[in-house]
Motif scaffolding. Structure first.
Motif, PDB file in Angstrom:
ATOM      1  N   ALA A  36       8.726  21.614  -3.312  1.00  0.00           N
ATOM      2  CA  ALA A  36       9.322  20.939  -3.394  1.00  0.00           C
ATOM      3  C   ALA A  36       8.964  20.892  -5.105  1.00  0.00           C
ATOM      4  O   ALA A  36       8.895  21.147  -6.098  1.00  0.00           O
ATOM      5  CB  ALA A  36       9.846  19.619  -2.883  1.00  0.00           C
ATOM      6  N   VAL A  37       7.109  20.291  -4.609  1.00  0.00           N
ATOM      7  CA  VAL A  37       6.126  19.901  -4.876  1.00  0.00           C
ATOM      8  C   VAL A  37       5.784  21.618  -6.588  1.00  0.00           C
ATOM      9  O   VAL A  37       6.399  20.840  -7.717  1.00  0.00           O
ATOM     10  CB  VAL A  37       4.937  19.543  -4.707  1.00  0.00           C
ATOM     11  N   GLN A  38       6.263  22.637  -6.484  1.00  0.00           N
ATOM     12  CA  GLN A  38       6.137  23.521  -7.112  1.00  0.00           C
ATOM     13  C   GLN A  38       7.538  23.586  -7.741  1.00  0.00           C
ATOM     14  O   GLN A  38       7.353  24.528  -9.143  1.00  0.00           O
ATOM     15  CB  GLN A  38       6.153  24.514  -6.342  1.00  0.00           C
ATOM     16  N   ASN A  39       8.899  22.938  -7.220  1.00  0.00           N
ATOM     17  CA  ASN A  39      10.197  22.951  -8.526  1.00  0.00           C
ATOM     18  C   ASN A  39       9.968  21.467  -9.310  1.00  0.00           C
ATOM     19  O   ASN A  39      10.415  21.287  -9.678  1.00  0.00           O
ATOM     20  CB  ASN A  39      10.256  22.905  -7.676  1.00  0.00           C
ATOM     21  N   GLY A  40       8.440  20.766  -9.375  1.00  0.00           N
ATOM     22  CA  GLY A  40       9.030  20.031 -10.074  1.00  0.00           C
ATOM     23  C   GLY A  40       9.040  18.502  -9.410  1.00  0.00           C
ATOM     24  O   GLY A  40       8.829  17.073  -9.692  1.00  0.00           O
ATOM     25  N   GLY A  64      -1.130  20.709  -3.850  1.00  0.00           N
ATOM     26  CA  GLY A  64      -2.176  21.152  -5.358  1.00  0.00           C
ATOM     27  C   GLY A  64      -1.552  19.882  -6.156  1.00  0.00           C
ATOM     28  O   GLY A  64      -2.367  19.837  -6.998  1.00  0.00           O
ATOM     29  N   VAL A  65      -1.216  18.922  -5.517  1.00  0.00           N
ATOM     30  CA  VAL A  65      -1.018  18.106  -6.500  1.00  0.00           C
ATOM     31  C   VAL A  65      -1.204  16.042  -6.285  1.00  0.00           C
ATOM     32  O   VAL A  65      -1.729  16.117  -4.645  1.00  0.00           O
ATOM     33  CB  VAL A  65       0.611  17.312  -6.959  1.00  0.00           C
ATOM     34  N   ARG A  67      -2.533  13.006  -4.909  1.00  0.00           N
ATOM     35  CA  ARG A  67      -1.521  11.888  -4.598  1.00  0.00           C
ATOM     36  C   ARG A  67      -1.078  10.351  -4.858  1.00  0.00           C
ATOM     37  O   ARG A  67       0.056  10.390  -4.878  1.00  0.00           O
ATOM     38  CB  ARG A  67      -2.537  11.025  -3.236  1.00  0.00           C
ATOM     39  N   LYS A  68      -1.671  10.831  -6.584  1.00  0.00           N
ATOM     40  CA  LYS A  68      -1.500   9.419  -7.036  1.00  0.00           C
ATOM     41  C   LYS A  68       0.062   9.366  -7.673  1.00  0.00           C
ATOM     42  O   LYS A  68       0.587   9.193  -8.552  1.00  0.00           O
ATOM     43  CB  LYS A  68      -1.935   9.032  -8.462  1.00  0.00           C
ATOM     44  N   GLU A  69       0.202  10.865  -8.262  1.00  0.00           N
ATOM     45  CA  GLU A  69       1.155  11.807  -8.758  1.00  0.00           C
ATOM     46  C   GLU A  69       2.559  11.981  -7.908  1.00  0.00           C
ATOM     47  O   GLU A  69       3.518  12.098  -8.253  1.00  0.00           O
ATOM     48  CB  GLU A  69       1.153  13.193  -8.886  1.00  0.00           C
ATOM     49  N   LEU A  70       1.814  11.406  -6.505  1.00  0.00           N
ATOM     50  CA  LEU A  70       3.542  11.467  -6.116  1.00  0.00           C
ATOM     51  C   LEU A  70       4.144  10.057  -5.349  1.00  0.00           C
ATOM     52  O   LEU A  70       3.546   9.789  -5.122  1.00  0.00           O
ATOM     53  CB  LEU A  70       2.973  12.137  -4.370  1.00  0.00           C
ATOM     54  N   PHE A  71       5.373  10.037  -4.693  1.00  0.00           N
ATOM     55  CA  PHE A  71       6.111   8.722  -4.362  1.00  0.00           C
ATOM     56  C   PHE A  71       6.345   9.488  -2.809  1.00  0.00           C
ATOM     57  O   PHE A  71       6.760   9.933  -2.806  1.00  0.00           O
ATOM     58  CB  PHE A  71       7.146   8.909  -5.180  1.00  0.00           C
ATOM     59  N   ILE A  72       5.433   8.377  -2.046  1.00  0.00           N
ATOM     60  CA  ILE A  72       6.246   9.208  -1.300  1.00  0.00           C
ATOM     61  C   ILE A  72       6.806   8.160  -0.618  1.00  0.00           C
ATOM     62  O   ILE A  72       7.003   6.476  -0.019  1.00  0.00           O
ATOM     63  CB  ILE A  72       4.842   9.458  -0.256  1.00  0.00           C
ATOM     64  N   THR A  73       8.023   8.067   0.475  1.00  0.00           N
ATOM     65  CA  THR A  73       8.705   6.976   0.923  1.00  0.00           C
ATOM     66  C   THR A  73       8.723   7.009   2.937  1.00  0.00           C
ATOM     67  O   THR A  73       9.075   8.129   2.750  1.00  0.00           O
ATOM     68  CB  THR A  73      10.504   7.096   0.637  1.00  0.00           C
ATOM     69  N   THR A  74       8.568   5.981   3.151  1.00  0.00           N
ATOM     70  CA  THR A  74       9.161   6.384   4.356  1.00  0.00           C
ATOM     71  C   THR A  74       9.685   4.713   4.835  1.00  0.00           C
ATOM     72  O   THR A  74       9.913   3.808   4.479  1.00  0.00           O
ATOM     73  CB  THR A  74       7.582   6.355   5.847  1.00  0.00           C
ATOM     74  N   LYS A  75      10.117   5.232   6.782  1.00  0.00           N
ATOM     75  CA  LYS A  75      11.024   4.081   6.591  1.00  0.00           C
ATOM     76  C   LYS A  75      10.764   3.321   8.224  1.00  0.00           C
ATOM     77  O   LYS A  75      10.283   3.798   9.354  1.00  0.00           O
ATOM     78  CB  LYS A  75      12.350   4.105   6.765  1.00  0.00           C
ATOM     79  N   VAL A  76      10.845   2.721   8.980  1.00  0.00           N
ATOM     80  CA  VAL A  76      10.615   1.598   9.738  1.00  0.00           C
ATOM     81  C   VAL A  76      12.147   1.323  10.524  1.00  0.00           C
ATOM     82  O   VAL A  76      13.640   1.506  10.061  1.00  0.00           O
ATOM     83  CB  VAL A  76      10.621   0.340  10.272  1.00  0.00           C
ATOM     84  N   TRP A  77      11.661   1.701  12.101  1.00  0.00           N
ATOM     85  CA  TRP A  77      13.244   2.372  12.880  1.00  0.00           C
ATOM     86  C   TRP A  77      13.884   1.112  13.825  1.00  0.00           C
ATOM     87  O   TRP A  77      13.122   0.144  13.483  1.00  0.00           O
ATOM     88  CB  TRP A  77      13.009   3.387  13.439  1.00  0.00           C
ATOM     89  N   ASN A  78      14.057   1.435  14.333  1.00  0.00           N
ATOM     90  CA  ASN A  78      15.166  -0.083  14.958  1.00  0.00           C
ATOM     91  C   ASN A  78      14.591  -0.421  15.783  1.00  0.00           C
ATOM     92  O   ASN A  78      14.587  -1.715  16.260  1.00  0.00           O
ATOM     93  CB  ASN A  78      16.068   0.546  15.450  1.00  0.00           C
ATOM     94  N   THR A  79      14.122   0.403  17.191  1.00  0.00           N
ATOM     95  CA  THR A  79      13.735   0.168  18.119  1.00  0.00           C
ATOM     96  C   THR A  79      12.139  -0.803  17.522  1.00  0.00           C
ATOM     97  O   THR A  79      11.888  -1.886  18.157  1.00  0.00           O
ATOM     98  CB  THR A  79      12.898   1.483  18.901  1.00  0.00           C
ATOM     99  N   ALA A  80      11.641  -0.502  16.515  1.00  0.00           N
ATOM    100  CA  ALA A  80      10.105  -1.392  16.623  1.00  0.00           C
ATOM    101  C   ALA A  80      10.822  -2.715  15.734  1.00  0.00           C
ATOM    102  O   ALA A  80      10.284  -3.444  15.687  1.00  0.00           O
ATOM    103  CB  ALA A  80       9.545  -0.346  15.518  1.00  0.00           C
ATOM    104  N   GLN A  81      11.994  -2.632  15.355  1.00  0.00           N
ATOM    105  CA  GLN A  81      12.076  -3.609  14.664  1.00  0.00           C
ATOM    106  C   GLN A  81      12.813  -4.948  15.824  1.00  0.00           C
ATOM    107  O   GLN A  81      12.695  -5.601  15.900  1.00  0.00           O
ATOM    108  CB  GLN A  81      13.680  -4.043  13.904  1.00  0.00           C
TER     109      GLN A  81
END
Length: 275
Positions: A36-40, A64-65, A67-81
């Motif tokens: 994905a990163v190789q494709n922009g 190869g890019v 960290r500051k150029e990337l936008f990373i998303t993750t999520k908290v699951w129901n069990t932890a809630q």
């Protein structure tokens, strides 16, 4: 042509990202991120429940890019809630990803009786700087209104299923009117509209595939898309949506295809519970 949007806290988020749901085979998520990163691509969306944050982290480290150029998303699951372990869940996600901050941390589902207290814990993570933005996923207007009653922090993003066969216009309008960026997961409906007559005709008209037309329809509405793929050719094809525009009459036509069709499902632990 616009390829990114500014969230309500002035953080910049790409309109196109890679989804990695069910990418759990050996090195599958890692290789998908690199491709994905190789494709922009600069946005990668994962979640603790996907069980592939480690692979995503390896892909980030090897892509190869910086960290500051990337936008990373993750999520908290129901069990932890339900356990009230938001801070612990967040730290475990950070550790698995091998990162010291997340660009966007989402409440994966509005677990009844939990999501308001979850949001208050998310606020603490935001203030710590370890998450640059916080948001929600699968929230309806009622959920968002309830959130507004207890918090002055408006979610940066509401991630929902959205594509030509599933166009919840009232919810999207509400989000856009309230400064909440809409992000579409399953924007290809897991293939459900790729042989639809209208999409095929428009694909021929615009010399793009039905998938590209469907993705373009969303981003042209200002909706961010995170199509999932681990196939390098499809990852590349899904990125080719910023070299054409759909005429307004065809946008209107695509709007009429809505069937409230959901290719995703409410998780088992929430089935039968009013959200």
């Amino acid at each position: 042509m616009t390829t990114a949007v500014f969230l309500n806290n002035d953080q910049k988020m790409p309109l196109l990202g890679l989804g990695v749901y069910k990418a759990t085979e050996d090195n599958e998520a890692e290789n998908a991120v690199i491709s994905a990163v190789q494709n922009g691509y600069r946005l990668v969306d994962t979640a603790s429940v996907y069980k592939n944050e480690e692979g995503v982290g390896r892909g980030i480290a090897r892509c190869g890019v910086s960290r500051k150029e990337l936008f990373i998303t993750t999520k908290v699951w129901n069990t932890a809630q339900r356990l009230g372990d938001i801070s612990g869940a967040f730290q475990r996600s950070l550790d698995r990803l091998g990162l010291d901050y997340i660009d966007l941390y989402l409440v994966h589902w509005p677990v009844p009786g939990c999501y308001l207290s979850t949001w208050k814990e998310m606020e603490k993570i935001l203030s710590s700087g370890r998450a640059r933005s916080i948001g929600v996923s699968n929230f309806n207007i009622h959920n968002l209104e309830e959130l507004k009653k207890i918090s002055g922090i408006v979610p940066a993003v509401n991630q929902i299923e959205c594509h030509p066969l599933c166009y919840p216009k009232e919810l999207i309008d509400y989000c856009q009117d309230n400064g909440i960026q809409v992000q579409a997961y399953a924007p290809l409906a897991r293939g459900a509209y790729l042989d639809h007559d209208v999409l095929c005709v428009l694909g021929t008209k615009y010399a793009h595939t039905p998938a590209q037309v469907g993705l373009r329809w969303a981003v042209q509405k200002g909706i961010s898309v995170i199509p999932k793929s681990t196939n390098p050719e499809r990852i590349a094809a899904n990125a080719r949506i910023f070299d054409f525009s759909i005429d307004q009459e065809d946008m209107d036509l695509l709007d009429t295809l809505n069937q409230d069709y959901h290719s995703s499902h409410v998780p088992e632990d929430l089935r039968g519970i009013p959200l």
